[in-house]
Enzyme design. Structure first.
Site, mmCIF file in Angstrom:
data_model
loop_
_atom_site.group_PDB
_atom_site.id
_atom_site.type_symbol
_atom_site.label_atom_id
_atom_site.label_comp_id
_atom_site.label_asym_id
_atom_site.label_seq_id
_atom_site.Cartn_x
_atom_site.Cartn_y
_atom_site.Cartn_z
ATOM 1 N N GLN A 123 0.839 -1.192 0.000
ATOM 2 C CA GLN A 123 0.000 0.000 0.000
ATOM 3 C C GLN A 123 0.879 1.248 0.000
ATOM 4 O O GLN A 123 1.239 1.778 1.049
ATOM 5 C CB GLN A 123 -0.942 0.001 1.203
ATOM 6 N N PHE A 124 1.216 1.704 -1.202
ATOM 7 C CA PHE A 124 2.092 2.859 -1.338
ATOM 8 C C PHE A 124 1.481 4.121 -0.747
ATOM 9 O O PHE A 124 2.192 5.052 -0.377
ATOM 10 C CB PHE A 124 2.477 3.086 -2.808
ATOM 11 N N THR A 125 0.167 4.164 -0.592
ATOM 12 C CA THR A 125 -0.476 5.365 -0.059
ATOM 13 C C THR A 125 -0.094 5.634 1.398
ATOM 14 O O THR A 125 -0.303 6.746 1.889
ATOM 15 C CB THR A 125 -2.009 5.272 -0.182
#
Length: 139
Positions: A74-76
């Site tokens: 989850q790069f966010t």
């Protein structure tokens, strides 16, 4: 690297796998993160004492209770929200850098004897989980 660790009674990601009791780990890889970071973080996740003992106190780790981990990229999680209302993802590692780091994190957990299921890196996924407690820790 940032990880959101949630104690779950069950979790499933589509596409990907599912687990029963254990931990759901949302993993964000930032620029500059590498394999040395994954070993330390995997050890922390596996040994984090957030499961109750017979007296109801947080005194057991994932290794102690024999739970599994569902790891979802989850790069966010590395978003910068300091300016304006639109998050900036400039600090997120590019996919060609982040994916090997993500895979190494999963491998480090497996090397510790933890059963690991994953999502599909870089894909749009749907995550369902039942947070047990609720217990959520940010590492």
């Amino acid at each position: 690297m940032r990880a959101v660790v949630q104690r779950v009674s069950r979790a499933r990601v589509t596409p990907g796998g599912s687990i029963g009791p254990g931990l759901c780990v949302l993993l964000g890889v930032a620029r500059g993160d590498g394999e040395d970071d994954t070993a330390r973080l995997a050890g922390k996740v596996a040994r984090l004492r957030i499961f109750a003992d017979e007296e109801g106190k947080f005194d057991r780790s994932l290794l102690d209770v024999g739970g599994a981990v569902l790891v979802v990229s989850q790069f966010t999680l590395v978003a910068d929200t300091e300016k304006g209302n639109r998050p900036s993802f400039g600090e997120a590692a590019p996919p060609e850098v982040a994916e090997p780091v993500y895979e190494h994190f999963c491998a480090e957990l497996r090397a510790l004897g933890v059963p690991v299921e994953t999502g599909v890196f870089g894909e749009k996924m749907e995550l369902e989980l039942v947070n047990d407690g609720p217990v959520t820790i940010v590492l």
